[in-house]
Motif scaffolding. Structure first.
Motif, PDB file in Angstrom:
ATOM      1  N   GLY A 140       5.514 -23.605  16.709  1.00  0.00           N
ATOM      2  CA  GLY A 140       6.684 -24.316  17.196  1.00  0.00           C
ATOM      3  C   GLY A 140       6.334 -25.640  17.853  1.00  0.00           C
ATOM      4  N   TYR A 176      12.255 -28.762  13.803  1.00  0.00           N
ATOM      5  CA  TYR A 176      12.936 -27.741  14.600  1.00  0.00           C
ATOM      6  C   TYR A 176      12.857 -26.329  14.055  1.00  0.00           C
ATOM      7  CZ  TYR A 176      14.907 -31.885  16.756  1.00  0.00           C
ATOM      8  OH  TYR A 176      15.058 -33.095  17.366  1.00  0.00           O
ATOM      9  N   ILE A 222      10.451 -24.129  15.863  1.00  0.00           N
ATOM     10  CA  ILE A 222      10.843 -24.052  17.271  1.00  0.00           C
ATOM     11  C   ILE A 222      11.923 -22.987  17.422  1.00  0.00           C
ATOM     12  CG2 ILE A 222      12.011 -25.291  19.148  1.00  0.00           C
ATOM     13  CD1 ILE A 222      10.556 -27.846  18.129  1.00  0.00           C
ATOM     14  N   CYS A 249      12.630 -33.590  18.778  1.00  0.00           N
ATOM     15  CA  CYS A 249      11.269 -33.424  18.285  1.00  0.00           C
ATOM     16  C   CYS A 249      11.143 -34.303  17.051  1.00  0.00           C
ATOM     17  CB  CYS A 249      10.999 -31.960  17.917  1.00  0.00           C
ATOM     18  SG  CYS A 249       9.346 -31.750  17.210  1.00  0.00           S
ATOM     19  N   THR A 300       7.226 -30.329  23.668  1.00  0.00           N
ATOM     20  CA  THR A 300       7.103 -28.893  23.924  1.00  0.00           C
ATOM     21  C   THR A 300       7.466 -28.468  25.343  1.00  0.00           C
ATOM     22  OG1 THR A 300       5.449 -28.774  22.173  1.00  0.00           O
ATOM     23  CG2 THR A 300       5.583 -26.890  23.666  1.00  0.00           C
ATOM     24  N   MET A 313      11.181 -28.470  25.514  1.00  0.00           N
ATOM     25  CA  MET A 313      11.725 -27.437  24.626  1.00  0.00           C
ATOM     26  C   MET A 313      11.597 -26.065  25.268  1.00  0.00           C
ATOM     27  SD  MET A 313      12.898 -28.454  21.615  1.00  0.00           S
ATOM     28  CE  MET A 313      12.821 -29.875  20.541  1.00  0.00           C
ATOM     29  N   PHE A 357       5.739 -19.908  20.813  1.00  0.00           N
ATOM     30  CA  PHE A 357       5.586 -21.268  20.284  1.00  0.00           C
ATOM     31  C   PHE A 357       4.231 -21.405  19.595  1.00  0.00           C
ATOM     32  CE2 PHE A 357       9.440 -22.585  22.146  1.00  0.00           C
ATOM     33  CZ  PHE A 357       9.696 -23.908  21.820  1.00  0.00           C
TER      34      PHE A 357
END
Length: 161
Positions: free
Chosen positions: A97, A140, A143, A135, A104, A107, A92
């Motif tokens: 990301g 995205y 990510i 998000c 986060t 995620m 990330f």
């Protein structure tokens, strides 16, 4: 008030909770683990995802008492004891990301759940798995790229955004 005991990130923890106390609230307010974020309280955003007995759950949809005796993993338990990021967290960071960082933790916990069952997901599989996580900053793309990179896949052909 009832006593709630659970193993959180490998450590026995306990605290008092009312019957209506959500797991997210218990983790944040009683145990002081504020990495689990609460963005909506309606199970829409995914910022509160944790693992309970190895299963990813939105902690705003579960009562603390339902996790009594459970093994709970939060974002705080993902890095090594010395603070070294795990492969997913590092990806990330390396692949940008995150932006504001609010989504986060959820995620990463959702992605860890995916990679546990599908070690090399396709881009479509990653996007499908993250449908319950919102998000508002990144769009995205990075990510998804970070998750695929953490799985050991070559992401050099994925354009950065």
């Amino acid at each position: 008030m009832s006593q709630v005991k659970m193993t959180v990130n490998g450590k026995e923890m306990s605290g008092e909770a009312e019957g209506r106390t959500l797991l997210s609230q218990f983790l944040r307010e009683t145990l002081g683990l504020t990495g689990t974020h609460v963005g909506c309280d309606t199970s829409q955003c995914g910022a509160c995802v944790v693992h309970v007995d190895g299963v990813a759950v939105k902690s705003c949809t579960m009562l603390a008492m339902e996790a009594d005796g459970a093994d709970v993993a939060t974002i705080e338990g993902q890095a090594a004891a010395d603070g070294t990021l795990n492969a997913l967290q590092q990806a990330f960071q390396d692949h940008h990301g995150l932006q504001c960082g609010f989504c986060t933790p959820g995620m990463i916990m959702s992605a860890a759940d995916l990679l546990k069952t599908n070690p090399q997901p396709t881009e479509a599989e990653v996007r499908h798995h993250l449908e319950g996580n919102i998000c508002r900053c990144t769009g995205y793309h990075n990510i998804v790229k970070a998750i695929m990179a953490a799985s050991g896949q070559d992401v050099s052909s994925i354009a950065a955004e």
